[in-house]
Design a protein around this motif. Structure first.
Motif, short mmCIF file in Angstrom:
data_model
loop_
_atom_site.label_atom_id
_atom_site.label_comp_id
_atom_site.label_asym_id
_atom_site.label_seq_id
_atom_site.Cartn_x
_atom_site.Cartn_y
_atom_site.Cartn_z
N PRO A 165 0.83 -1.22 0.00
CA PRO A 165 0.00 0.00 0.00
C PRO A 165 0.86 1.26 0.00
CG PRO A 165 -0.01 -1.07 2.15
CD PRO A 165 0.66 -2.02 1.22
N GLY A 166 0.33 2.26 -0.67
CA GLY A 166 0.99 3.56 -0.69
C GLY A 166 1.71 3.87 -1.98
N TYR A 167 2.07 2.85 -2.75
CA TYR A 167 2.80 3.09 -4.00
C TYR A 167 1.88 3.47 -5.16
CZ TYR A 167 7.02 1.20 -1.82
OH TYR A 167 8.11 1.00 -1.00
N GLY A 168 0.61 3.11 -5.07
CA GLY A 168 -0.32 3.46 -6.14
C GLY A 168 -0.25 2.56 -7.34
N PHE A 169 0.17 1.30 -7.14
CA PHE A 169 0.34 0.39 -8.28
C PHE A 169 -0.94 0.21 -9.09
CE2 PHE A 169 3.95 -1.85 -5.82
CZ PHE A 169 4.90 -1.05 -6.40
N ALA A 170 -2.09 0.23 -8.43
CA ALA A 170 -3.35 0.03 -9.15
C ALA A 170 -3.61 1.15 -10.15
CB ALA A 170 -4.52 -0.07 -8.17
N HIS A 172 -0.97 3.60 -11.55
CA HIS A 172 0.06 3.79 -12.59
C HIS A 172 0.67 2.48 -13.09
CE1 HIS A 172 2.89 3.02 -9.36
NE2 HIS A 172 2.47 4.07 -8.69
N LYS A 173 0.30 1.36 -12.47
CA LYS A 173 0.73 0.02 -12.91
C LYS A 173 2.25 -0.15 -12.91
CE LYS A 173 -3.56 -1.18 -13.71
NZ LYS A 173 -4.28 0.05 -13.38
N GLY A 174 2.92 0.60 -12.03
CA GLY A 174 4.36 0.44 -11.90
C GLY A 174 5.19 1.31 -12.82
N TYR A 175 4.56 2.10 -13.67
CA TYR A 175 5.31 2.98 -14.57
C TYR A 175 5.79 4.23 -13.82
CZ TYR A 175 4.13 0.10 -18.57
OH TYR A 175 4.03 -0.95 -19.46
N GLY A 176 6.63 5.01 -14.49
CA GLY A 176 7.29 6.12 -13.83
C GLY A 176 6.47 7.38 -13.75
N ALA A 177 5.27 7.29 -13.24
CA ALA A 177 4.40 8.45 -13.08
C ALA A 177 4.91 9.33 -11.93
CB ALA A 177 2.97 8.00 -12.78
N PRO A 178 4.60 10.63 -11.94
CA PRO A 178 5.03 11.49 -10.83
C PRO A 178 4.58 10.97 -9.47
CG PRO A 178 4.26 12.82 -12.66
CD PRO A 178 3.97 11.40 -13.03
N ALA A 179 3.35 10.43 -9.39
CA ALA A 179 2.87 9.90 -8.12
C ALA A 179 3.70 8.71 -7.67
CB ALA A 179 1.40 9.50 -8.26
N HIS A 180 4.19 7.93 -8.60
CA HIS A 180 5.05 6.79 -8.25
C HIS A 180 6.38 7.28 -7.69
CE1 HIS A 180 6.71 2.62 -9.69
NE2 HIS A 180 6.79 2.78 -8.39
N ARG A 181 6.97 8.26 -8.33
CA ARG A 181 8.23 8.81 -7.84
C ARG A 181 8.06 9.39 -6.44
NH1 ARG A 181 12.92 10.33 -10.31
NH2 ARG A 181 12.02 10.00 -12.39
N THR A 182 6.97 10.10 -6.22
CA THR A 182 6.71 10.68 -4.90
C THR A 182 6.58 9.60 -3.84
OG1 THR A 182 5.62 12.60 -5.89
CG2 THR A 182 5.11 12.12 -3.58
N ALA A 183 5.87 8.52 -4.19
CA ALA A 183 5.71 7.42 -3.25
C ALA A 183 7.04 6.76 -2.93
CB ALA A 183 4.73 6.40 -3.82
N LEU A 184 7.89 6.61 -3.93
CA LEU A 184 9.22 6.03 -3.70
C LEU A 184 10.05 6.91 -2.77
CD1 LEU A 184 9.98 4.77 -7.30
CD2 LEU A 184 10.19 3.37 -5.24
#
Length: 219
Positions: A165-170, A172-184
């Protein structure tokens, strides 16, 4: 969404003219993602030159993809989906892992294909192979494989969203979206991230990893 293109049987007919009746389409999803597997599907459609509603998965909504993927499973002579997870990607690199997953998917087809069409993926195979660019938009067989690869990978990423939870995989599906970078930046790198991919490798160099290292057990 890209403009819609209607597939046809032109590439399949090239194989049919040479006596190769069972032609499998192969396509992948997730090669450029930062997390999760690369997923490869192989589909052997009936060689009847029937018009199908199948399209390149990128041209369709999520609901359309699910509907047409179910139709692929219904009409296909044979189909298979295989995954290469981050550990295998780290061992083989992304292209090698994609080839390995494709080989596993093709080995599961029964009856076995006599020829292949891929979307510019030049597999190491003894079978006759056509690998034109944009085959997922131009060939019914590759479009069908595209649908299965995309919907199956999306399903897995949605499952990973609840496990991590928290990464937003559902979303962006693991791609390099801004929300993914922020979560990382907030959570650190998980064991389903591709640690050999440059953005993740750079993050590991500059900040401590807050989650356990990858294990032998895959999700």
């Amino acid at each position: 969404m890209p403009p819609s293109v209607t597939p046809n049987w032109a590439f399949e007919r090239e194989h049919w003219r040479r006596g190769h009746v069972r032609v499998a389409g192969v396509d992948e999803a997730g090669r450029g993602a930062w997390a999760g597997p690369v997923t490869v599907a192989a589909v052997l459609l009936p060689g009847l030159a029937t018009d199908y509603p199948f399209r390149d998965s990128k041209q369709l909504s999520a609901a359309q993809r699910e509907t047409y993927a179910e139709e692929v499973r219904r009409v296909a002579v044979a189909w298979a989906v295989e995954h290469a997870w981050p550990q295998e990607i780290a061992q083989l690199n992304i292209l090698g892992a994609t080839h390995a997953a494709a080989a596993r998917a093709l080995a599961r087809l029964d009856p076995a294909p006599q020829a292949l069409i891929t979307d510019y993926l030049r597999l190491h195979t003894a079978l006759p192979l056509l690998a034109p660019p944009r085959a997922d938009a131009l060939s019914y067989s590759v479009a069908a494989a595209s649908l299965l690869a995309k919907t199956e990978r999306d399903r897995l990423m949605t499952e990973l969203d609840s496990q991590y939870p928290g990464y937003g995989f559902a979303g962006h599906k693991g791609y390099g979206a801004p929300a993914h970078r922020t979560a990382l930046e907030r959570l650190g790198v998980s064991d389903v991230h591709r640690r050999t991919f440059a953005p993740i490798a750079r993050m590991l160099e500059t900040s401590p990893d807050r989650l356990p290292s990858p294990t032998e057990k895959e999700p």
